[in-house]
Design a protein around this motif. Structure first.
Motif, PDB file in Angstrom:
ATOM      1  N   ASN A  73      55.251  13.455  -0.111  1.00 39.93           N
ATOM      2  CA  ASN A  73      55.979  12.192  -0.316  1.00 39.93           C
ATOM      3  C   ASN A  73      57.332  12.159   0.400  1.00 39.93           C
ATOM      4  OD1 ASN A  73      54.488  10.364  -2.357  1.00 39.93           O
ATOM      5  ND2 ASN A  73      54.283  12.411  -3.215  1.00 39.93           N
ATOM      6  N   ASP A  74      57.589  13.136   1.267  1.00 41.07           N
ATOM      7  CA  ASP A  74      58.908  13.237   1.934  1.00 41.07           C
ATOM      8  C   ASP A  74      60.036  13.120   0.926  1.00 41.07           C
ATOM      9  OD1 ASP A  74      57.878  13.475   4.471  1.00 41.07           O
ATOM     10  OD2 ASP A  74      57.606  11.284   4.626  1.00 41.07           O
ATOM     11  N   TYR A  75      59.855  13.791  -0.176  1.00 44.55           N
ATOM     12  CA  TYR A  75      60.852  13.712  -1.242  1.00 44.55           C
ATOM     13  C   TYR A  75      61.942  14.744  -0.935  1.00 44.55           C
ATOM     14  CZ  TYR A  75      62.431  13.206  -6.085  1.00 44.55           C
ATOM     15  OH  TYR A  75      63.155  12.930  -7.224  1.00 44.55           O
ATOM     16  N   THR A  76      63.195  14.352  -1.115  1.00 47.03           N
ATOM     17  CA  THR A  76      64.257  15.276  -0.690  1.00 47.03           C
ATOM     18  C   THR A  76      64.863  16.074  -1.849  1.00 47.03           C
ATOM     19  OG1 THR A  76      65.766  13.400  -0.778  1.00 47.03           O
ATOM     20  CG2 THR A  76      64.924  14.012   1.397  1.00 47.03           C
ATOM     21  N   GLY A  77      64.517  15.717  -3.081  1.00 47.42           N
ATOM     22  CA  GLY A  77      65.004  16.521  -4.217  1.00 47.42           C
ATOM     23  C   GLY A  77      64.147  17.779  -4.362  1.00 47.42           C
ATOM     24  N   LYS A  78      64.639  18.714  -5.190  1.00 50.88           N
ATOM     25  CA  LYS A  78      63.900  19.975  -5.392  1.00 50.88           C
ATOM     26  C   LYS A  78      63.186  19.959  -6.747  1.00 50.88           C
ATOM     27  CE  LYS A  78      66.665  23.151  -2.646  1.00 50.88           C
ATOM     28  NZ  LYS A  78      67.767  22.263  -2.235  1.00 50.88           N
ATOM     29  N   PHE A  79      62.276  20.918  -6.896  1.00 53.35           N
ATOM     30  CA  PHE A  79      61.566  21.030  -8.167  1.00 53.35           C
ATOM     31  C   PHE A  79      62.012  22.293  -8.906  1.00 53.35           C
ATOM     32  CE2 PHE A  79      57.995  22.796 -10.619  1.00 53.35           C
ATOM     33  CZ  PHE A  79      57.906  21.781 -11.565  1.00 53.35           C
ATOM     34  N   HIS A  80      62.300  22.154 -10.195  1.00 55.70           N
ATOM     35  CA  HIS A  80      62.646  23.300 -11.030  1.00 55.70           C
ATOM     36  C   HIS A  80      61.876  23.185 -12.346  1.00 55.70           C
ATOM     37  CE1 HIS A  80      66.171  23.994  -8.477  1.00 55.70           C
ATOM     38  NE2 HIS A  80      66.371  22.682  -8.542  1.00 55.70           N
ATOM     39  N   MET A 261      77.533   4.045 -11.308  1.00 55.18           N
ATOM     40  CA  MET A 261      78.733   3.960 -12.145  1.00 55.18           C
ATOM     41  C   MET A 261      79.712   5.105 -11.868  1.00 55.18           C
ATOM     42  SD  MET A 261      77.029   2.901 -15.769  1.00 55.18           S
ATOM     43  CE  MET A 261      78.476   3.263 -16.738  1.00 55.18           C
ATOM     44  N   GLY A 262      79.346   5.980 -10.938  1.00 54.52           N
ATOM     45  CA  GLY A 262      80.315   7.015 -10.556  1.00 54.52           C
ATOM     46  C   GLY A 262      79.947   8.421 -10.986  1.00 54.52           C
ATOM     47  N   ALA A 263      78.724   8.627 -11.500  1.00 56.13           N
ATOM     48  CA  ALA A 263      78.324   9.992 -11.871  1.00 56.13           C
ATOM     49  C   ALA A 263      77.911  10.737 -10.592  1.00 56.13           C
ATOM     50  CB  ALA A 263      77.182   9.940 -12.876  1.00 56.13           C
ATOM     51  N   ASP A 264      78.929  11.133  -9.815  1.00 58.48           N
ATOM     52  CA  ASP A 264      78.639  11.652  -8.474  1.00 58.48           C
ATOM     53  C   ASP A 264      77.880  12.974  -8.480  1.00 58.48           C
ATOM     54  OD1 ASP A 264      79.834   9.480  -7.435  1.00 58.48           O
ATOM     55  OD2 ASP A 264      81.816  10.432  -7.204  1.00 58.48           O
ATOM     56  N   ASN A 265      78.139  13.796  -9.510  1.00 62.13           N
ATOM     57  CA  ASN A 265      77.449  15.101  -9.527  1.00 62.13           C
ATOM     58  C   ASN A 265      76.124  15.062 -10.281  1.00 62.13           C
ATOM     59  OD1 ASN A 265      79.333  16.190  -7.957  1.00 62.13           O
ATOM     60  ND2 ASN A 265      80.388  17.362  -9.555  1.00 62.13           N
ATOM     61  N   LEU A 266      75.763  13.888 -10.759  1.00 56.42           N
ATOM     62  CA  LEU A 266      74.456  13.757 -11.401  1.00 56.42           C
ATOM     63  C   LEU A 266      73.407  13.958 -10.312  1.00 56.42           C
ATOM     64  CD1 LEU A 266      72.700  12.951 -13.844  1.00 56.42           C
ATOM     65  CD2 LEU A 266      73.034  10.565 -13.210  1.00 56.42           C
ATOM     66  N   LYS A 267      72.534  14.989 -10.509  1.00 58.65           N
ATOM     67  CA  LYS A 267      71.591  15.263  -9.418  1.00 58.65           C
ATOM     68  C   LYS A 267      70.179  15.598  -9.893  1.00 58.65           C
ATOM     69  CE  LYS A 267      72.984  20.140  -8.899  1.00 58.65           C
ATOM     70  NZ  LYS A 267      73.743  20.238 -10.121  1.00 58.65           N
ATOM     71  N   ALA A 268      69.952  15.519 -11.224  1.00 55.58           N
ATOM     72  CA  ALA A 268      68.613  15.919 -11.681  1.00 55.58           C
ATOM     73  C   ALA A 268      68.089  15.027 -12.795  1.00 55.58           C
ATOM     74  CB  ALA A 268      68.664  17.361 -12.175  1.00 55.58           C
ATOM     75  N   VAL A 312      69.527   5.382  -3.607  1.00 54.87           N
ATOM     76  CA  VAL A 312      70.123   6.574  -4.238  1.00 54.87           C
ATOM     77  C   VAL A 312      69.344   7.801  -3.752  1.00 54.87           C
ATOM     78  CG1 VAL A 312      70.406   7.728  -6.481  1.00 54.87           C
ATOM     79  CG2 VAL A 312      70.859   5.279  -6.282  1.00 54.87           C
ATOM     80  N   ALA A 313      70.073   8.928  -3.544  1.00 58.61           N
ATOM     81  CA  ALA A 313      69.390  10.154  -3.090  1.00 58.61           C
ATOM     82  C   ALA A 313      68.373  10.606  -4.140  1.00 58.61           C
ATOM     83  CB  ALA A 313      70.425  11.248  -2.856  1.00 58.61           C
ATOM     84  N   HIS A 314      67.278  11.198  -3.666  1.00 57.66           N
ATOM     85  CA  HIS A 314      66.223  11.636  -4.606  1.00 57.66           C
ATOM     86  C   HIS A 314      66.758  12.748  -5.506  1.00 57.66           C
ATOM     87  CE1 HIS A 314      63.150  10.412  -1.247  1.00 57.66           C
ATOM     88  NE2 HIS A 314      63.781   9.375  -1.792  1.00 57.66           N
ATOM     89  N   PRO A 315      66.599  12.603  -6.818  1.00 56.72           N
ATOM     90  CA  PRO A 315      67.105  13.662  -7.712  1.00 56.72           C
ATOM     91  C   PRO A 315      66.205  14.893  -7.716  1.00 56.72           C
ATOM     92  CG  PRO A 315      66.063  11.907  -8.985  1.00 56.72           C
ATOM     93  CD  PRO A 315      66.028  11.458  -7.556  1.00 56.72           C
ATOM     94  N   ASP A 316      66.784  16.041  -8.099  1.00 55.67           N
ATOM     95  CA  ASP A 316      65.940  17.204  -8.390  1.00 55.67           C
ATOM     96  C   ASP A 316      65.121  16.870  -9.637  1.00 55.67           C
ATOM     97  OD1 ASP A 316      67.159  18.467  -6.327  1.00 55.67           O
ATOM     98  OD2 ASP A 316      68.315  19.878  -7.555  1.00 55.67           O
TER      99      ASP A 316
END
Ligand code: PLP
Length: 609
Positions: A73-80, A261-268, A312-316
């Motif tokens: 899916n050309d997804y740019t987030g990672k899997f954990h 809303m500004g949660a810049d470090n929200l990534k997963a 929005v960037a793809h989340p992990d």
């Protein structure tokens, strides 16, 4: 021959070969030979066999499917992924999970202080730890200590009060601040018996209003940078894929809004658990309508679509599925102790010179049975039995007649079942419900499959051998607790057929599959039957090793565990026995020795008749 639905629930983990159920891996040992090998130590009672290679298989499947979906899916987030400890906290399971998951940085999830301590001790530095459930200041502080140790830990808050704890602890203790996650309360609900983990009335999670407030609290306290994950859990054993898609759409949009809303470090996004296991042995009661491939594709595809649409960037992606990881790795082996119809053996028949006419008729029916007549004669026999019982209640026949009638009717039933086995008839199937055989098994349903007792959840059950011989007895299973709930009844919709065995001559064992998730920790010590004996089976190319053998608790330990002083109890019993009358000193000392020996044996049954 019956295959006990192995093609439905088995996932190719087991196979039937030469009449035995075998592990479908490397040297393919049969469960019977492993069981007999373990029992050579004179072990009695139920036994849990653990197969770590099946944990490894599931972890590999989870990572490879998500990695493939991400790639495709050309997804740019990672899997954990993390393993939720509540699903099985036993050391042999957890150690295997940590070791086998190391190559993927597979982590652990904790929902209580004890689980968190375990996760902190067992997780490799760098592998994720997630913390869910209700927390107090102490638990939050433990999370800070984990971060201080260098752990990659995310404390997920279930309510605003917990966020206040985090802010307080951060301001007061000077320890490294862990990542903060927020569990979101979604409108959408899951499916299946555990679906109430999601939806507006769910026990956990923040509403939209609370989410906005949480953002403000984090901003005001300069802690927004630590907010890195949103979390939801759709409920365990999700049967249907459709609700997951709805939940993902909702959670994905919440994620994108929070980013805006500004949660810049929200990534997963942590999607919790939910991946179901197939427990059914019958096509009509299958328990899931999707595969892991479809599940991973859906998650990755939907999140990509939402994020692309919102720019929005793809989340992990994190998952916390545990049932899927460990259910298959353990098998409960329960010895059969008794078949109740064996009270009705032909050798016990004591006919009189003059028997009541109905008994003579039963004798005749028994001798004239043929494949053609068996149904008719079985009907006649059941009818005669009813009449004979009426005669007994009115005092016209005696107890010996009644016993003879019972034996003859059982003989007729058994013979009829054999005679009709090549030509199964609906009428026989119907009669089976009435004529079921009761198998007494040396195990406790409350201890070993509590979800059957509490939720009527099915587990695949089958005998270890004789799979090349027709099994024609409609079986209901009775456990050894003194509780009528300790029974798995024969049901016409989900029938279990077993063999007619003479247990004086041969052994017969039943295996319960997919018992590795939840059952061990939920297990109850009803009647003080405790966790069964267990061992780990490491299969290699030429054979197998039995490791970590632990016998079920002995009687004194069981009592000690619930607060009694075992040595005082033992002394009390010995004194009472010693002060009673014995014929000889030798008898007295033998009996005292026996008493001590019995109390040091495990609490399950050893000998029966
Ligand atoms: N994560 C959370 C928050 C849970 O509550 C649960 C179980 O209910 C799980 C993960 C494990 O889910 P599953 O049983 O589907 O593996």
């Amino acid at each position: 021959m019956k295959t006990y639905g192995i093609d439905i629930w088995g996932e190719n983990n087991f196979m039937i070969d030469q009449g035995k159920i075998k592990v479908n891996y490397k040297s393919s040992p049969s469960l019977l030979e492993i069981t007999q090998q373990v029992r050579k130590t004179n072990l009695r009672g139920p036994l849990i066999l653990r197969f770590p290679h099946l944990i490894s298989k599931q972890i590999d499947a989870l990572y490879s499917n998500f990695r493939r979906a991400i790639f495709e899916n050309d997804y740019t987030g990672k899997f954990h992924a993390v393993f939720p400890l509540k699903v099985n906290q036993f050391p042999e399971a957890v150690d295997a999970i940590v070791e086998l998951g190391e190559k993927y940085s597979y982590g652990l999830e904790a929902g209580s202080k004890a689980e968190l301590a375990l996760a902190m001790a067992k997780t490799a530095i760098g592998a994720p730890i997630t913390v869910n459930g209700f927390k107090d200041e102490e638990m939050v502080t433990l999370g800070f200590m984990a971060a201080q140790m260098g752990h990659n830990i995310t404390i997920t808050i279930e309510g605003l009060g917990e966020l206040e704890w985090i802010i307080d602890v951060a301001q007061s203790c000077g320890l490294k601040v862990p990542n903060i996650g927020i569990r979101v309360r979604l409108q959408s609900e899951g499916s299946g018996i555990w679906a109430k983990s999601s939806g507006m009335s769910a026990k956990f999670g923040l509403t939209s209003t609370e989410l906005i407030e949480a953002m403000l609290m984090l901003q005001e306290n300069n802690m927004l940078e630590h907010f890195s994950m949103i979390h939801f859990h759709i409920g365990s054993q999700m049967q249907d894929i459709a609700p997951l898609k709805r939940v993902l759409r909702e959670a994905g949009n919440i994620y994108a809004e929070l980013k805006k809303m500004g949660a810049d470090n929200l990534k997963a996004i942590n999607i919790g658990g939910g991946l179901a296991v197939e427990y059914s042995q019958h096509t009509s009661t299958r328990m899931r309508n999707y595969t892991l491939e479809e599940f991973s594709n859906s998650v990755v595809f939907l999140l990509r679509e939402i994020m692309n649409a919102k720019g929005v960037a793809h989340p992990d992606i994190f998952t916390e599925s545990g049932r899927f990881i460990v259910a298959s790795h353990s098998v409960l082996i329960a010895p059969v102790l008794e078949l109740f119809s064996h009270d009705y053996q032909a050798k016990s028949l004591k006919l009189k010179e003059n028997n009541p006419p109905l008994i003579e008729e039963l004798r005749e029916l028994n001798s004239l049975l043929s494949p053609r007549t068996c149904i008719e004669y079985m009907h006649d026999a059941l009818d005669h039995m009813e009449s004979l019982l009426t005669l007994f209640n009115l005092g016209h026949i005696d107890l010996q007649d009644r016993s003879n009638a019972e034996i003859l009717v059982h003989q007729i039933i058994k013979k009829s079942l054999y005679l009709s086995q090549d030509n199964p008839m609906p009428e026989i199937e119907r009669l089976q419900v009435k004529l079921q055989e009761r198998y007494l098994i040396n195990t406790s349903i409350f201890q070993s499959i509590p979800d059957y007792w509490g939720l009527q959840q099915q587990f695949p059950i089958m005998p270890l051998d004789r799979l090349d011989i027709p099994a024609i007895r409609a079986a209901s299973l009775w456990d050894i607790t003194c509780d009528s709930d300790g029974e798995i009844r024969f049901k016409a919709e989900t029938p279990l057929y077993l063999h007619d065995i003479d247990l004086d001559e041969e052994e017969y064992f039943l295996a319960f599959f997919n018992v590795g998730a939840y059952q061990e920790t939920l297990g109850m010590n009803h009647n003080l039957f405790t966790h069964p004996s267990e061992c780990t089976i490491i299969i290699n190319d030429t054979g197998y090793e039995i490791e970590n053998f632990t016998e079920s608790d002995n009687v004194l330990n069981i009592l000690e565990d619930i607060g009694y002083d075992a040595s005082k109890l033992l002394t009390n019993l010995k004194n009472k026995l010693a002060s009673s009358d014995f014929r000889t000193e030798e008898e007295k000392s033998d009996t005292l020795q026996k008493l001590e020996m019995y109390l040091y044996q495990n609490g399950y049954l050893r000998t029966t008749r």
